[in-house]
Design a protein around this motif. Structure first.
Motif, PDB file in Angstrom:
ATOM      1  N   SER A  79      40.999  29.763  41.926  1.00  0.00           N
ATOM      2  CA  SER A  79      39.893  30.481  41.307  1.00  0.00           C
ATOM      3  C   SER A  79      40.113  30.569  39.813  1.00  0.00           C
ATOM      4  CB  SER A  79      39.802  31.891  41.902  1.00  0.00           C
ATOM      5  OG  SER A  79      38.914  32.681  41.151  1.00  0.00           O
ATOM      6  N   ASN A  80      39.038  30.661  39.061  1.00  0.00           N
ATOM      7  CA  ASN A  80      39.130  30.869  37.618  1.00  0.00           C
ATOM      8  C   ASN A  80      39.060  32.351  37.274  1.00  0.00           C
ATOM      9  OD1 ASN A  80      39.400  28.179  36.881  1.00  0.00           O
ATOM     10  ND2 ASN A  80      37.205  27.843  36.969  1.00  0.00           N
ATOM     11  N   GLY A  81      39.292  33.217  38.228  1.00  0.00           N
ATOM     12  CA  GLY A  81      39.365  34.640  37.945  1.00  0.00           C
ATOM     13  C   GLY A  81      38.308  35.496  38.609  1.00  0.00           C
ATOM     14  N   GLY A  82      37.223  34.933  39.044  1.00  0.00           N
ATOM     15  CA  GLY A  82      36.197  35.732  39.702  1.00  0.00           C
ATOM     16  C   GLY A  82      36.632  36.121  41.095  1.00  0.00           C
ATOM     17  N   GLY A 134      23.492  39.725  47.426  1.00  0.00           N
ATOM     18  CA  GLY A 134      22.615  39.863  46.268  1.00  0.00           C
ATOM     19  C   GLY A 134      23.211  39.328  44.983  1.00  0.00           C
ATOM     20  N   GLY A 135      24.506  38.992  44.986  1.00  0.00           N
ATOM     21  CA  GLY A 135      25.142  38.444  43.798  1.00  0.00           C
ATOM     22  C   GLY A 135      25.046  39.382  42.614  1.00  0.00           C
ATOM     23  N   ILE A 136      24.514  38.871  41.485  1.00  0.00           N
ATOM     24  CA  ILE A 136      24.431  39.669  40.257  1.00  0.00           C
ATOM     25  C   ILE A 136      23.035  40.245  40.042  1.00  0.00           C
ATOM     26  CG2 ILE A 136      26.318  38.437  39.140  1.00  0.00           C
ATOM     27  CD1 ILE A 136      24.165  36.906  37.524  1.00  0.00           C
ATOM     28  N   GLN A 137      22.142  40.079  41.012  1.00  0.00           N
ATOM     29  CA  GLN A 137      20.780  40.600  40.863  1.00  0.00           C
ATOM     30  C   GLN A 137      20.808  42.127  40.940  1.00  0.00           C
ATOM     31  OE1 GLN A 137      18.218  38.693  43.653  1.00  0.00           O
ATOM     32  NE2 GLN A 137      18.670  36.656  42.889  1.00  0.00           N
ATOM     33  N   LYS A 138      20.324  42.757  39.897  1.00  0.00           N
ATOM     34  CA  LYS A 138      20.373  44.212  39.784  1.00  0.00           C
ATOM     35  C   LYS A 138      19.043  44.821  40.192  1.00  0.00           C
ATOM     36  CE  LYS A 138      22.910  46.968  36.437  1.00  0.00           C
ATOM     37  NZ  LYS A 138      24.106  47.084  37.149  1.00  0.00           N
ATOM     38  N   GLU A 139      19.099  45.936  40.900  1.00  0.00           N
ATOM     39  CA  GLU A 139      17.913  46.712  41.241  1.00  0.00           C
ATOM     40  C   GLU A 139      18.096  48.095  40.641  1.00  0.00           C
ATOM     41  OE1 GLU A 139      16.999  46.763  45.379  1.00  0.00           O
ATOM     42  OE2 GLU A 139      16.958  44.589  45.523  1.00  0.00           O
ATOM     43  N   GLY A 140      17.461  48.329  39.509  1.00  0.00           N
ATOM     44  CA  GLY A 140      17.617  49.620  38.840  1.00  0.00           C
ATOM     45  C   GLY A 140      19.018  49.771  38.305  1.00  0.00           C
ATOM     46  N   CYS A 172      34.001  42.975  42.498  1.00  0.00           N
ATOM     47  CA  CYS A 172      34.950  43.070  41.384  1.00  0.00           C
ATOM     48  C   CYS A 172      35.763  44.354  41.401  1.00  0.00           C
ATOM     49  CB  CYS A 172      34.209  42.948  40.053  1.00  0.00           C
ATOM     50  SG  CYS A 172      33.608  41.286  39.712  1.00  0.00           S
ATOM     51  N   THR A 173      35.325  45.365  42.140  1.00  0.00           N
ATOM     52  CA  THR A 173      36.066  46.629  42.186  1.00  0.00           C
ATOM     53  C   THR A 173      37.202  46.604  43.206  1.00  0.00           C
ATOM     54  OG1 THR A 173      34.607  47.652  43.821  1.00  0.00           O
ATOM     55  CG2 THR A 173      34.037  47.977  41.488  1.00  0.00           C
ATOM     56  N   ASP A 222      42.768  45.368  45.932  1.00  0.00           N
ATOM     57  CA  ASP A 222      43.758  44.500  46.557  1.00  0.00           C
ATOM     58  C   ASP A 222      43.230  43.080  46.599  1.00  0.00           C
ATOM     59  OD1 ASP A 222      45.641  46.545  47.157  1.00  0.00           O
ATOM     60  OD2 ASP A 222      44.368  47.181  48.832  1.00  0.00           O
ATOM     61  N   GLU A 223      44.065  42.165  47.056  1.00  0.00           N
ATOM     62  CA  GLU A 223      43.637  40.771  47.171  1.00  0.00           C
ATOM     63  C   GLU A 223      42.556  40.600  48.223  1.00  0.00           C
ATOM     64  OE1 GLU A 223      47.057  38.340  47.720  1.00  0.00           O
ATOM     65  OE2 GLU A 223      47.940  38.955  45.828  1.00  0.00           O
ATOM     66  N   ILE A 224      42.548  41.473  49.222  1.00  0.00           N
ATOM     67  CA  ILE A 224      41.542  41.420  50.277  1.00  0.00           C
ATOM     68  C   ILE A 224      40.933  42.810  50.410  1.00  0.00           C
ATOM     69  CG2 ILE A 224      41.133  41.095  52.740  1.00  0.00           C
ATOM     70  CD1 ILE A 224      43.424  39.107  52.752  1.00  0.00           C
ATOM     71  N   ALA A 225      39.614  42.879  50.442  1.00  0.00           N
ATOM     72  CA  ALA A 225      38.924  44.162  50.568  1.00  0.00           C
ATOM     73  C   ALA A 225      37.618  43.940  51.298  1.00  0.00           C
ATOM     74  CB  ALA A 225      38.670  44.778  49.206  1.00  0.00           C
ATOM     75  N   ILE A 226      37.096  44.988  51.894  1.00  0.00           N
ATOM     76  CA  ILE A 226      35.799  44.940  52.546  1.00  0.00           C
ATOM     77  C   ILE A 226      34.816  45.705  51.656  1.00  0.00           C
ATOM     78  CG2 ILE A 226      34.452  45.689  54.550  1.00  0.00           C
ATOM     79  CD1 ILE A 226      37.039  45.415  56.192  1.00  0.00           C
ATOM     80  N   ILE A 227      33.678  45.087  51.369  1.00  0.00           N
ATOM     81  CA  ILE A 227      32.647  45.760  50.581  1.00  0.00           C
ATOM     82  C   ILE A 227      31.374  45.825  51.401  1.00  0.00           C
ATOM     83  CG2 ILE A 227      33.608  45.008  48.375  1.00  0.00           C
ATOM     84  CD1 ILE A 227      31.168  43.037  48.228  1.00  0.00           C
ATOM     85  N   THR A 228      30.492  46.746  51.038  1.00  0.00           N
ATOM     86  CA  THR A 228      29.192  46.858  51.669  1.00  0.00           C
ATOM     87  C   THR A 228      28.193  46.095  50.832  1.00  0.00           C
ATOM     88  OG1 THR A 228      29.763  49.032  52.508  1.00  0.00           O
ATOM     89  CG2 THR A 228      27.425  48.487  52.451  1.00  0.00           C
ATOM     90  N   LEU A 229      27.422  45.216  51.455  1.00  0.00           N
ATOM     91  CA  LEU A 229      26.396  44.478  50.734  1.00  0.00           C
ATOM     92  C   LEU A 229      25.176  45.361  50.541  1.00  0.00           C
ATOM     93  CD1 LEU A 229      26.629  40.996  52.474  1.00  0.00           C
ATOM     94  CD2 LEU A 229      27.762  41.779  50.386  1.00  0.00           C
TER      95      LEU A 229
END
Length: 63
Positions: free
Chosen positions: A17-20, A34-40, A50-51, A54-61
């Motif tokens: 990876s290049n850091g992302g 949704g990627g980088i698409q912002k709603e409000g 990005c938050t 750890d190297e592995i995390a679960i996020i809510t979409l």
């Protein structure tokens, strides 16, 4: 990429990876990313990825 158990390390291919953040998800939920698409003022899915602390995390979409 599929990794087989009990493979010699010389046969395992690593992801670079290049850091992302690297995001893995089941194909069934790809359309909800949704990627980088912002709603409000809400955080984007990319912001949440990005938050990860750890190297592995679960996020809510968002969707």
């Amino acid at each position: 990429m599929l990794l087989r158990r009990n493979c010699p390390m010389s046969t395992v291919r690593w992801i670079d990876s290049n850091g992302g953040p690297l995001v893995f998800m089941p194909v069934e939920v790809v359309s909800t990313w949704g990627g980088i698409q912002k709603e409000g003022s809400q955080m984007t899915d990319y912001d949440r990825a990005c938050t990860a602390r750890d190297e592995i995390a679960i996020i809510t979409l968002r969707h």
